[in-house]
Scaffold this motif. Sequence first.
Motif, PDB file in Angstrom:
ATOM      1  N   ASP A  50     -30.303 -34.809  -9.849  1.00 37.70           N
ATOM      2  CA  ASP A  50     -29.913 -33.643  -9.063  1.00 37.70           C
ATOM      3  C   ASP A  50     -31.182 -32.885  -8.698  1.00 37.70           C
ATOM      4  O   ASP A  50     -31.688 -32.101  -9.507  1.00 37.70           O
ATOM      5  CB  ASP A  50     -28.946 -32.770  -9.863  1.00 37.70           C
ATOM      6  CG  ASP A  50     -28.437 -31.573  -9.077  1.00 37.70           C
ATOM      7  OD1 ASP A  50     -28.594 -31.561  -7.830  1.00 37.70           O
ATOM      8  OD2 ASP A  50     -27.883 -30.648  -9.699  1.00 37.70           O
ATOM      9  N   GLY A  51     -31.695 -33.150  -7.526  1.00 40.68           N
ATOM     10  CA  GLY A  51     -32.923 -32.492  -7.087  1.00 40.68           C
ATOM     11  C   GLY A  51     -34.100 -32.859  -7.960  1.00 40.68           C
ATOM     12  O   GLY A  51     -34.525 -34.005  -8.003  1.00 40.68           O
ATOM     13  N   SER A  52     -34.605 -31.891  -8.707  1.00 38.66           N
ATOM     14  CA  SER A  52     -35.794 -32.115  -9.536  1.00 38.66           C
ATOM     15  C   SER A  52     -35.445 -32.363 -11.001  1.00 38.66           C
ATOM     16  O   SER A  52     -36.313 -32.329 -11.863  1.00 38.66           O
ATOM     17  CB  SER A  52     -36.735 -30.913  -9.432  1.00 38.66           C
ATOM     18  OG  SER A  52     -36.101 -29.752  -9.943  1.00 38.66           O
ATOM     19  N   ARG A  53     -34.171 -32.637 -11.301  1.00 39.63           N
ATOM     20  CA  ARG A  53     -33.751 -32.917 -12.677  1.00 39.63           C
ATOM     21  C   ARG A  53     -33.064 -34.275 -12.724  1.00 39.63           C
ATOM     22  O   ARG A  53     -32.354 -34.655 -11.794  1.00 39.63           O
ATOM     23  CB  ARG A  53     -32.804 -31.834 -13.192  1.00 39.63           C
ATOM     24  CG  ARG A  53     -33.436 -30.432 -13.099  1.00 39.63           C
ATOM     25  CD  ARG A  53     -32.646 -29.390 -13.829  1.00 39.63           C
ATOM     26  NE  ARG A  53     -32.641 -29.575 -15.268  1.00 39.63           N
ATOM     27  CZ  ARG A  53     -33.650 -29.275 -16.092  1.00 39.63           C
ATOM     28  NH1 ARG A  53     -34.767 -28.806 -15.613  1.00 39.63           N
ATOM     29  NH2 ARG A  53     -33.526 -29.452 -17.389  1.00 39.63           N
ATOM     30  N   ALA A  54     -33.256 -34.984 -13.830  1.00 45.87           N
ATOM     31  CA  ALA A  54     -32.609 -36.286 -13.998  1.00 45.87           C
ATOM     32  C   ALA A  54     -32.310 -36.507 -15.474  1.00 45.87           C
ATOM     33  O   ALA A  54     -32.920 -35.903 -16.356  1.00 45.87           O
ATOM     34  CB  ALA A  54     -33.511 -37.404 -13.485  1.00 45.87           C
ATOM     35  N   ARG A  55     -31.333 -37.385 -15.722  1.00 46.09           N
ATOM     36  CA  ARG A  55     -30.966 -37.771 -17.090  1.00 46.09           C
ATOM     37  C   ARG A  55     -30.868 -39.290 -17.095  1.00 46.09           C
ATOM     38  O   ARG A  55     -30.163 -39.882 -16.282  1.00 46.09           O
ATOM     39  CB  ARG A  55     -29.648 -37.129 -17.489  1.00 46.09           C
ATOM     40  CG  ARG A  55     -29.265 -37.338 -18.934  1.00 46.09           C
ATOM     41  CD  ARG A  55     -28.063 -36.434 -19.260  1.00 46.09           C
ATOM     42  NE  ARG A  55     -27.585 -36.597 -20.603  1.00 46.09           N
ATOM     43  CZ  ARG A  55     -27.949 -35.851 -21.629  1.00 46.09           C
ATOM     44  NH1 ARG A  55     -28.822 -34.869 -21.463  1.00 46.09           N
ATOM     45  NH2 ARG A  55     -27.453 -36.065 -22.826  1.00 46.09           N
ATOM     46  N   VAL A  56     -31.594 -39.919 -18.020  1.00 47.42           N
ATOM     47  CA  VAL A  56     -31.674 -41.375 -18.095  1.00 47.42           C
ATOM     48  C   VAL A  56     -31.107 -41.834 -19.434  1.00 47.42           C
ATOM     49  O   VAL A  56     -31.473 -41.305 -20.487  1.00 47.42           O
ATOM     50  CB  VAL A  56     -33.144 -41.847 -17.952  1.00 47.42           C
ATOM     51  CG1 VAL A  56     -33.235 -43.357 -18.072  1.00 47.42           C
ATOM     52  CG2 VAL A  56     -33.727 -41.374 -16.626  1.00 47.42           C
ATOM     53  N   LEU A  57     -30.200 -42.805 -19.397  1.00 46.99           N
ATOM     54  CA  LEU A  57     -29.650 -43.407 -20.605  1.00 46.99           C
ATOM     55  C   LEU A  57     -30.543 -44.580 -20.990  1.00 46.99           C
ATOM     56  O   LEU A  57     -30.873 -45.421 -20.150  1.00 46.99           O
ATOM     57  CB  LEU A  57     -28.221 -43.890 -20.353  1.00 46.99           C
ATOM     58  CG  LEU A  57     -27.487 -44.534 -21.523  1.00 46.99           C
ATOM     59  CD1 LEU A  57     -27.351 -43.554 -22.689  1.00 46.99           C
ATOM     60  CD2 LEU A  57     -26.119 -45.020 -21.084  1.00 46.99           C
ATOM     61  N   VAL A  58     -30.946 -44.618 -22.262  1.00 50.21           N
ATOM     62  CA  VAL A  58     -31.901 -45.625 -22.729  1.00 50.21           C
ATOM     63  C   VAL A  58     -31.320 -46.400 -23.915  1.00 50.21           C
ATOM     64  O   VAL A  58     -30.792 -45.798 -24.849  1.00 50.21           O
ATOM     65  CB  VAL A  58     -33.232 -44.952 -23.167  1.00 50.21           C
ATOM     66  CG1 VAL A  58     -34.222 -45.976 -23.687  1.00 50.21           C
ATOM     67  CG2 VAL A  58     -33.826 -44.147 -22.023  1.00 50.21           C
ATOM     68  N   TYR A  59     -31.406 -47.714 -23.851  1.00 57.12           N
ATOM     69  CA  TYR A  59     -31.069 -48.589 -24.971  1.00 57.12           C
ATOM     70  C   TYR A  59     -32.377 -49.176 -25.477  1.00 57.12           C
ATOM     71  O   TYR A  59     -33.235 -49.567 -24.686  1.00 57.12           O
ATOM     72  CB  TYR A  59     -30.140 -49.725 -24.536  1.00 57.12           C
ATOM     73  CG  TYR A  59     -28.773 -49.250 -24.116  1.00 57.12           C
ATOM     74  CD1 TYR A  59     -27.767 -49.095 -25.056  1.00 57.12           C
ATOM     75  CD2 TYR A  59     -28.499 -48.958 -22.789  1.00 57.12           C
ATOM     76  CE1 TYR A  59     -26.502 -48.645 -24.669  1.00 57.12           C
ATOM     77  CE2 TYR A  59     -27.238 -48.522 -22.403  1.00 57.12           C
ATOM     78  CZ  TYR A  59     -26.254 -48.373 -23.344  1.00 57.12           C
ATOM     79  OH  TYR A  59     -25.023 -47.937 -22.970  1.00 57.12           O
ATOM     80  N   ALA A  60     -32.523 -49.239 -26.806  1.00 56.77           N
ATOM     81  CA  ALA A  60     -33.788 -49.704 -27.363  1.00 56.77           C
ATOM     82  C   ALA A  60     -33.575 -50.443 -28.673  1.00 56.77           C
ATOM     83  O   ALA A  60     -32.566 -50.248 -29.355  1.00 56.77           O
ATOM     84  CB  ALA A  60     -34.729 -48.519 -27.591  1.00 56.77           C
ATOM     85  N   ASP A  61     -34.529 -51.282 -29.010  1.00 52.33           N
ATOM     86  CA  ASP A  61     -34.589 -51.921 -30.318  1.00 52.33           C
ATOM     87  C   ASP A  61     -35.684 -51.204 -31.105  1.00 52.33           C
ATOM     88  O   ASP A  61     -36.755 -50.927 -30.563  1.00 52.33           O
ATOM     89  CB  ASP A  61     -34.943 -53.406 -30.200  1.00 52.33           C
ATOM     90  CG  ASP A  61     -33.817 -54.217 -29.577  1.00 52.33           C
ATOM     91  OD1 ASP A  61     -32.654 -53.820 -29.719  1.00 52.33           O
ATOM     92  OD2 ASP A  61     -34.118 -55.244 -28.954  1.00 52.33           O
TER      93      ASP A  61
END
Length: 84
Positions: free
Chosen positions: A29-40
């Motif tokens: 949304d404009g200058s904001r973001a949310r990223v879902l991360v999967y990791a080992d």
Amino acid sequence: MLAAVRAQAKDQKLVLTTTVTESGVEMIDGSRARVLVYADQSSTRTAGKKPETTYAAAMFTVDMVRGSGATWQISGIDTFGQGS
């Protein structure tokens, strides 16, 4: 795994390695973001005679804000109540 590492890191000389296996943008949304991360993750205890390693999967979100130009900076990490 993060809470256990924080509690034991100094005494057991723990080394935490996190490898991102998948990620995806949940919201932008404009200058904001949310990223879902999967990791080992792996945690290696190096204080004893024989190093011991523990493995675990992780899922968390990273909140980001756009800085100057095309640069994104992390503004928060949500581990969904795990590791806090």
